[in-house]
Design a protein around this motif. Structure first.
Motif, PDB file in Angstrom:
ATOM      1  N   LEU A   8      55.167  40.235  37.941  1.00  0.00           N
ATOM      2  CA  LEU A   8      54.976  41.686  37.969  1.00  0.00           C
ATOM      3  C   LEU A   8      55.536  42.322  39.241  1.00  0.00           C
ATOM      4  O   LEU A   8      55.172  43.448  39.591  1.00  0.00           O
ATOM      5  CB  LEU A   8      53.494  42.036  37.806  1.00  0.00           C
ATOM      6  N   THR A   9      56.413  41.612  39.920  1.00  0.00           N
ATOM      7  CA  THR A   9      57.054  42.191  41.106  1.00  0.00           C
ATOM      8  C   THR A   9      57.783  43.473  40.717  1.00  0.00           C
ATOM      9  O   THR A   9      58.522  43.519  39.730  1.00  0.00           O
ATOM     10  CB  THR A   9      58.044  41.185  41.708  1.00  0.00           C
ATOM     11  N   GLY A  10      57.553  44.525  41.510  1.00  0.00           N
ATOM     12  CA  GLY A  10      58.164  45.821  41.234  1.00  0.00           C
ATOM     13  C   GLY A  10      57.246  46.783  40.516  1.00  0.00           C
ATOM     14  O   GLY A  10      57.552  47.976  40.426  1.00  0.00           O
ATOM     15  N   VAL A  11      56.112  46.301  39.997  1.00  0.00           N
ATOM     16  CA  VAL A  11      55.131  47.157  39.325  1.00  0.00           C
ATOM     17  C   VAL A  11      54.181  47.730  40.364  1.00  0.00           C
ATOM     18  O   VAL A  11      53.682  47.009  41.237  1.00  0.00           O
ATOM     19  CB  VAL A  11      54.348  46.370  38.256  1.00  0.00           C
ATOM     20  N   ARG A  12      53.927  49.028  40.280  1.00  0.00           N
ATOM     21  CA  ARG A  12      53.021  49.694  41.226  1.00  0.00           C
ATOM     22  C   ARG A  12      51.796  50.202  40.482  1.00  0.00           C
ATOM     23  O   ARG A  12      51.913  50.857  39.444  1.00  0.00           O
ATOM     24  CB  ARG A  12      53.744  50.852  41.916  1.00  0.00           C
ATOM     25  N   VAL A  13      50.609  49.903  41.035  1.00  0.00           N
ATOM     26  CA  VAL A  13      49.340  50.194  40.365  1.00  0.00           C
ATOM     27  C   VAL A  13      48.475  51.072  41.255  1.00  0.00           C
ATOM     28  O   VAL A  13      48.238  50.745  42.431  1.00  0.00           O
ATOM     29  CB  VAL A  13      48.573  48.886  40.051  1.00  0.00           C
ATOM     30  N   ALA A  14      48.001  52.184  40.701  1.00  0.00           N
ATOM     31  CA  ALA A  14      46.972  53.000  41.360  1.00  0.00           C
ATOM     32  C   ALA A  14      45.624  52.588  40.791  1.00  0.00           C
ATOM     33  O   ALA A  14      45.384  52.748  39.593  1.00  0.00           O
ATOM     34  CB  ALA A  14      47.229  54.487  41.122  1.00  0.00           C
ATOM     35  N   ASP A  15      44.775  52.053  41.643  1.00  0.00           N
ATOM     36  CA  ASP A  15      43.520  51.443  41.190  1.00  0.00           C
ATOM     37  C   ASP A  15      42.328  52.277  41.655  1.00  0.00           C
ATOM     38  O   ASP A  15      41.956  52.255  42.827  1.00  0.00           O
ATOM     39  CB  ASP A  15      43.437  50.018  41.743  1.00  0.00           C
ATOM     40  N   PHE A  16      41.727  53.005  40.706  1.00  0.00           N
ATOM     41  CA  PHE A  16      40.535  53.794  40.988  1.00  0.00           C
ATOM     42  C   PHE A  16      39.247  53.006  40.688  1.00  0.00           C
ATOM     43  O   PHE A  16      38.155  53.557  40.808  1.00  0.00           O
ATOM     44  CB  PHE A  16      40.527  55.063  40.129  1.00  0.00           C
ATOM     45  N   SER A  17      39.358  51.773  40.264  1.00  0.00           N
ATOM     46  CA  SER A  17      38.186  51.045  39.762  1.00  0.00           C
ATOM     47  C   SER A  17      37.331  50.505  40.895  1.00  0.00           C
ATOM     48  O   SER A  17      37.776  50.351  42.038  1.00  0.00           O
ATOM     49  CB  SER A  17      38.622  49.907  38.832  1.00  0.00           C
ATOM     50  N   ARG A  18      36.095  50.170  40.538  1.00  0.00           N
ATOM     51  CA  ARG A  18      35.112  49.749  41.530  1.00  0.00           C
ATOM     52  C   ARG A  18      34.362  48.520  41.033  1.00  0.00           C
ATOM     53  O   ARG A  18      34.245  48.263  39.844  1.00  0.00           O
ATOM     54  CB  ARG A  18      34.111  50.881  41.814  1.00  0.00           C
ATOM     55  N   VAL A  19      33.820  47.790  41.942  1.00  0.00           N
ATOM     56  CA  VAL A  19      32.909  46.654  41.794  1.00  0.00           C
ATOM     57  C   VAL A  19      33.596  45.454  41.132  1.00  0.00           C
ATOM     58  O   VAL A  19      34.170  44.628  41.839  1.00  0.00           O
ATOM     59  CB  VAL A  19      31.604  47.046  41.075  1.00  0.00           C
ATOM     60  N   LEU A  20      33.586  45.318  39.780  1.00  0.00           N
ATOM     61  CA  LEU A  20      33.970  44.019  39.239  1.00  0.00           C
ATOM     62  C   LEU A  20      35.067  44.057  38.177  1.00  0.00           C
ATOM     63  O   LEU A  20      36.145  43.501  38.380  1.00  0.00           O
ATOM     64  CB  LEU A  20      32.731  43.294  38.703  1.00  0.00           C
ATOM     65  N   ALA A  21      34.823  44.664  37.020  1.00  0.00           N
ATOM     66  CA  ALA A  21      35.768  44.512  35.907  1.00  0.00           C
ATOM     67  C   ALA A  21      37.169  44.990  36.280  1.00  0.00           C
ATOM     68  O   ALA A  21      38.151  44.261  36.097  1.00  0.00           O
ATOM     69  CB  ALA A  21      35.265  45.261  34.678  1.00  0.00           C
ATOM     70  N   GLY A  22      37.282  46.209  36.793  1.00  0.00           N
ATOM     71  CA  GLY A  22      38.582  46.740  37.161  1.00  0.00           C
ATOM     72  C   GLY A  22      39.208  45.991  38.325  1.00  0.00           C
ATOM     73  O   GLY A  22      40.378  45.582  38.250  1.00  0.00           O
ATOM     74  N   PRO A  23      38.478  45.803  39.429  1.00  0.00           N
ATOM     75  CA  PRO A  23      39.048  45.030  40.534  1.00  0.00           C
ATOM     76  C   PRO A  23      39.449  43.604  40.160  1.00  0.00           C
ATOM     77  O   PRO A  23      40.430  43.079  40.691  1.00  0.00           O
ATOM     78  CB  PRO A  23      37.917  45.040  41.570  1.00  0.00           C
ATOM     79  N   TYR A  24      38.721  42.982  39.225  1.00  0.00           N
ATOM     80  CA  TYR A  24      39.118  41.647  38.770  1.00  0.00           C
ATOM     81  C   TYR A  24      40.486  41.721  38.085  1.00  0.00           C
ATOM     82  O   TYR A  24      41.360  40.883  38.329  1.00  0.00           O
ATOM     83  CB  TYR A  24      38.061  41.092  37.818  1.00  0.00           C
ATOM     84  N   ALA A  25      40.664  42.736  37.239  1.00  0.00           N
ATOM     85  CA  ALA A  25      41.943  42.910  36.554  1.00  0.00           C
ATOM     86  C   ALA A  25      43.075  43.146  37.541  1.00  0.00           C
ATOM     87  O   ALA A  25      44.149  42.531  37.452  1.00  0.00           O
ATOM     88  CB  ALA A  25      41.863  44.074  35.560  1.00  0.00           C
ATOM     89  N   THR A  26      42.861  44.039  38.507  1.00  0.00           N
ATOM     90  CA  THR A  26      43.943  44.377  39.426  1.00  0.00           C
ATOM     91  C   THR A  26      44.215  43.255  40.422  1.00  0.00           C
ATOM     92  O   THR A  26      45.341  43.131  40.919  1.00  0.00           O
ATOM     93  CB  THR A  26      43.654  45.705  40.147  1.00  0.00           C
ATOM     94  N   ALA A  27      43.228  42.420  40.711  1.00  0.00           N
ATOM     95  CA  ALA A  27      43.493  41.224  41.523  1.00  0.00           C
ATOM     96  C   ALA A  27      44.432  40.282  40.785  1.00  0.00           C
ATOM     97  O   ALA A  27      45.337  39.678  41.390  1.00  0.00           O
ATOM     98  CB  ALA A  27      42.186  40.506  41.865  1.00  0.00           C
ATOM     99  N   MET A  28      44.232  40.159  39.446  1.00  0.00           N
ATOM    100  CA  MET A  28      45.147  39.346  38.653  1.00  0.00           C
ATOM    101  C   MET A  28      46.568  39.902  38.722  1.00  0.00           C
ATOM    102  O   MET A  28      47.547  39.162  38.829  1.00  0.00           O
ATOM    103  CB  MET A  28      44.694  39.311  37.187  1.00  0.00           C
TER     104      MET A  28
END
Length: 380
Positions: A8-28
């Protein structure tokens, strides 16, 4: 642990998520090379910064979930910060949020709002019950979803109470499906030029994670608590050894024949009670007696060696530390260390061309990258 190939090099993500489900996804996503910009409440940040366990370097929980990301502070209700965020999102490929449905729209950050800024945006919304329907605005935590999905009712022993799975499995599974949905939508965008709104309801995810219970329900049976055994296969359970418990997992007739030979009871393979997987499941109590006549006279280590030699799937019952740092886990190169805090965390579970992907960035300090996104480049 840095990968030679990050998908996913070159992909840019704006992450508004908090605590677990969203941050787990964006860590992946960050492990796979995406640039993840974590947008946090000024002065406080993601609640997981304040959730233990802690060391002198902060929350180990936060580190594991937010490795490889950048952090900016933004007041989502402030007009100047809002303009700055729109300018940022115009340069992004993905937005991830886990607000309660309706909140993003009130903040001017809904899919429709952001599609006007970035027409091909991939927008992922994680919530308890989805973006629409009578339950949409109902609050939900992992335990609530485990209870509502039927998972809790089918977990535990028959004479016990419904039991929560020993991890926030609904949150984590939602994070995995979010990463899958985002990746799928990015591929779709590459081939069509179209963005997408990916709706990830935790309840739907948790139901989808129960294919065995779904098959039982479809066949007219009610899934029930069966302890450690498999609901429809046997022998597939924990069995007593001289010094503890051992897992044996046999799911076909050929393998059961091998087990019978290994137990020194070849006649079990032709016993009508155990002739098929269905028969073995129906006669599981009688089969347990036969197996434990063999296993209770030997240690777990001895049994693992015997069953390994015979090619029979088996395992000791390990605690988490044994699983990660024991001979099997340590051979997998599962853990990484945050270069700033020194916190160890579990790395990406997938390998790409034999290498485990990982971001080189540490978990960010709150607002560490504010200067990189200081002001909008045009008036909005």
């Amino acid at each position: 642990m840095n990968a030679t190939k990050q998908l996913l090099t070159g992909v840019r993500v704006a992450d508004f998520s908090r605590v677990l489900a969203g941050p787990y996804a964006t860590a992946m996503l960050a492990d796979q090379g995406a640039e993840v910009i974590k947008i946090e409440m000024p002065g406080h940040g993601d609640d997981s910064r304040h959730l233990g366990p802690f060391t002198d370097s902060g929350s180990t929980y936060f580190t594991g979930l937010n490795r490889g990301k950048r952090s900016i502070e933004a007041d989502l209700k402030d007009p100047e910060d809002h303009a700055r965020l729109l300018d940022l999102i115009a340069s992004c490929d993905v937005v991830v949020e886990n607000f309660r449905p309706g909140v993003a729209a009130k903040l001017g950050l809904s899919y429709e709002n952001l599609k006007a800024v970035k027409p091909d945006i991939v927008y992922a919304s994680i919530s308890g019950f989805g973006q629409h329907g009578t339950q949409a605005k109902r609050p939900a935590y992992d335990t609530v979803i485990q209870a509502l999905s039927g998972l809790m009712a089918s977990t535990g022993f028959p004479d016990g109470s419904p039991t929560r799975v020993g991890e926030s499995i609904a949150d984590v599974s939602a994070g995995v499906f979010a990463a899958f949905g985002i990746s799928s939508a990015l591929f779709h965008r590459q081939t069509t030029g179209e963005g997408a709104h990916i709706d990830i309801p935790m309840l739907d995810v948790m139901l989808a994670m129960q294919p065995t219970n779904a098959s039982l329900h479809s066949a007219g049976s009610a899934p029930t608590r069966v302890g450690n055994r498999h609901p429809v296969s046997a022998p597939f359970d924990t069995y007593r050894a001289a010094d503890g418990l051992l897992v044996i997992a046999v799911a076909n007739d050929r393998l059961f024949g091998t087990l019978a030979q290994t137990l020194g009871k070849p006649e079990l393979a032709t016993d009508p009670r155990f002739a098929t997987d269905a028969h073995r499941s129906d006669n599981d109590d009688a089969l347990r007696i036969e197996i434990e006549e063999f296993t209770t006279g030997r240690t777990v280590t001895e049994l693992c060696e015997i069953f390994d030699a015979a090619g029979i799937p088996n395992s000791p019952v390990l605690d988490f530390a044994e699983a990660v740092t024991g001979p099997i886990g340590s051979d997998r190169d599962l853990t990484a260390t945050d270069p700033r805090s020194g916190h160890a965390f579990l790395g990406h579970p997938l390998l790409v061309d034999g290498t485990r992907p990982a971001s080189a960035l540490p978990a960010p300090r709150l607002g560490e990258h504010n200067a990189d996104f200081a002001a909008p480049t045009d008036a909005r």
